[in-house]
Scaffold this active site. Structure first.
Site, PDB file in Angstrom:
ATOM      1  N   ASP A  10       0.850  -1.187   0.000  1.00 46.87           N
ATOM      2  CA  ASP A  10       0.000   0.000   0.000  1.00 46.87           C
ATOM      3  C   ASP A  10       0.890   1.244   0.000  1.00 46.87           C
ATOM      4  O   ASP A  10       1.737   1.386   0.870  1.00 46.87           O
ATOM      5  CB  ASP A  10      -0.843  -0.058   1.285  1.00 46.87           C
ATOM      6  CG  ASP A  10      -2.011   0.899   1.273  1.00 46.87           C
ATOM      7  OD1 ASP A  10      -2.959   0.656   2.008  1.00 46.87           O
ATOM      8  OD2 ASP A  10      -1.953   1.905   0.542  1.00 46.87           O
ATOM      9  N   ASP A 112      -3.240   2.297  -5.988  1.00 40.56           N
ATOM     10  CA  ASP A 112      -2.045   2.315  -5.132  1.00 40.56           C
ATOM     11  C   ASP A 112      -1.919   1.091  -4.216  1.00 40.56           C
ATOM     12  O   ASP A 112      -1.220   1.144  -3.220  1.00 40.56           O
ATOM     13  CB  ASP A 112      -2.027   3.584  -4.285  1.00 40.56           C
ATOM     14  CG  ASP A 112      -3.099   3.567  -3.204  1.00 40.56           C
ATOM     15  OD1 ASP A 112      -4.167   3.000  -3.465  1.00 40.56           O
ATOM     16  OD2 ASP A 112      -2.862   4.106  -2.116  1.00 40.56           O
ATOM     17  N   GLU A 113      -2.602   0.022  -4.539  1.00 42.37           N
ATOM     18  CA  GLU A 113      -2.539  -1.177  -3.705  1.00 42.37           C
ATOM     19  C   GLU A 113      -2.435  -2.431  -4.556  1.00 42.37           C
ATOM     20  O   GLU A 113      -3.142  -2.558  -5.546  1.00 42.37           O
ATOM     21  CB  GLU A 113      -3.837  -1.334  -2.896  1.00 42.37           C
ATOM     22  CG  GLU A 113      -3.970  -0.430  -1.710  1.00 42.37           C
ATOM     23  CD  GLU A 113      -5.320  -0.610  -1.068  1.00 42.37           C
ATOM     24  OE1 GLU A 113      -5.590  -1.707  -0.563  1.00 42.37           O
ATOM     25  OE2 GLU A 113      -6.110   0.345  -1.117  1.00 42.37           O
TER      26      GLU A 113
END
Length: 402
Positions: A10, A112-113
DNA sequence: CTCGGCATCCTAT
DNA sequence: CTAACGATAGGATGCCGAG
């Protein structure tokens, strides 16, 4: 299969970190992460909200999701940066490319993960924690921003672990750590337990994840549906069998919404917005070479209440004018004329094969519309959406701190 | 009783 | 002065009517 090893990676304050890195690369000396700053919409627009904030901004009591104008009152020096999705896509890609070197079995969970399935790699990577450090340090050193890595035996535990202390950290949540590390947390921290669920649980005197874990599924069934009761009980006990899925799944719906600066009170304006939205949705259907059977209009009245009205059509479509006509009809049927602050349009019930079929009846009108749509699509791909439609500026949230 | 269609709720980034 | 506030998507749920 009982001994999977899953990582969840993350990016810390993703959008803001990426903006900071980009500016430093372009010769700016100020690092946005070191001053009160945030990514948000146009401060002049009343409807813009704080998307991601820096740690110094947090110290002023600025929270994710609050109106930018509000945040500026708390901290007049706050630097507000407009979102730049081009940049985020690029950063996201670079970040995922590095991780992809460590395993082919990786799932993009959001911009974003990622989840990574590192099972059965003991020979290659004997020490998972060391490996995680290596990955996060590489990203920090090569790309300039930090990430958290969560390690567990399933996706849920990996995800919960990556949410522990931030930034730039590696955490594990193995089965024997669940009681110590996860059970003391408030129920609302459990992935999948949002505001409403947390409230109901607290009414049942279930305040922590541990208390939820100790609650029988049948007791939960009094308050929740079958699926939810089952999910909550399993999740609180760290149980999750969902696999890390490689390929991205096809979209099940395509939607656009616009919150207007001024309330919409006349049908003319509403239709105008619907046309722009039909064009966007239609363009996206065509880009994906699919059609939709169901068209739904969504609107939000002044009291923030959402209304929706949809209908399944006899034939699937990807044609702007058809989507528009349907939307107008639905709007006419459902809107009683109250002032609207949001108008949206959604296409669902996706017909994957529909695109292939030529129109059997050779309807000339349809062909014309298609050609028009194609022409508009071309303009869009050349000059961007703004050349055809000027809609409200959307701002996504890149983290969800409360 | 089950299934499709629809509206709304909930959760997530 | 209650109520701050975006966009997009997926899944759950409850209701209703048809077969």
């Amino acid at each position: 299969m009982n001994d999977r090893l899953i990582f969840h990676v993350d990016v810390n304050s993703a959008f803001l970190s990426w903006e900071a890195v980009d500016r430093l690369c372009n010769g700016e000396t100020l690092d946005l992460r070191t001053v009160p700053s945030c990514v948000g919409g146009d401060p002049d627009r009343r409807t813009s909200i704080v998307s991601t904030k820096s740690i110094p901004a947090k110290k002023y009591g600025i929270v994710t999701g609050e109106p930018v104008a509000n945040a500026l009152r708390k901290c007049p020096d706050l630097i507000v940066v407009k979102p730049n999705f081009q940049l985020y896509k690029k950063m996201s890609h670079e970040f995922k490319s590095i991780l992809n070197e460590y395993t082919p079995l990786m799932q993009s969970f959001s911009i974003d993960e990622v989840f990574m399935d590192m099972s059965g790699m003991e020979l290659l990577y004997p020490d998972p924690i060391k490996l995680a450090h290596e990955m996060k340090d590489r990203i920090r050193d090569e790309l300039g921003f930090t990430v958290n890595v969560g390690i567990g035996r399933n996706k849920l535990c990996a995800k919960m672990a990556s949410d522990f202390e931030k930034p730039d950290k590696v955490h594990t949540l193995f089965p024997d750590e669940i009681a110590d590390k996860m059970w003391p947390l408030p129920v609302g921290e459990l992935f999948g337990c949002g505001e409403s669920t947390a409230k109901k649980l607290i009414e049942m005197h279930i305040k922590t994840i541990g208390e939820l874990a100790g609650t029988s599924e049948s007791l939960l069934l009094n308050v929740f549906g079958e699926k939810s009761a089952h999910y909550l009980h399993n999740a609180a006990n760290g149980i999750d069998d969902s696999p890390v899925i490689n390929e991205e799944r096809e979209a099940k719906s395509y939607s656009v919404e616009n919150t207007t600066e001024d309330d919409v009170t006349d049908f003319e304006t509403a239709s105008h917005i619907l046309l722009a939205e039909a064009d966007i949705v239609g363009g996206r259907l065509r880009a994906d070479e699919v059609k939709a059977f169901t068209i739904t209009v969504i609107f939000r009245t002044g009291d923030m209440k959402r209304h929706s009205h949809g209908r399944k059509m006899e034939n699937s479509t990807d044609i702007t004018s058809e989507i528009y006509d349907t939307a107008v009809m639905l709007m006419k049927e459902s809107w009683k004329g109250e002032p609207l602050r949001l108008i949206g349009l959604s296409a669902s019930d996706i017909d994957k094969d529909g695109f292939q079929q030529m129109s059997l009846f050779g309807e000339e009108e349809k062909e014309k519309q298609k050609n028009l749509d194609k022409a508009l699509d071309k303009i869009r791909s050349k000059y961007g959406n703004d050349s055809v439609i000027r809609a409200g500026i959307g701002v996504f949230r890149s983290d969800r701190r409360k």
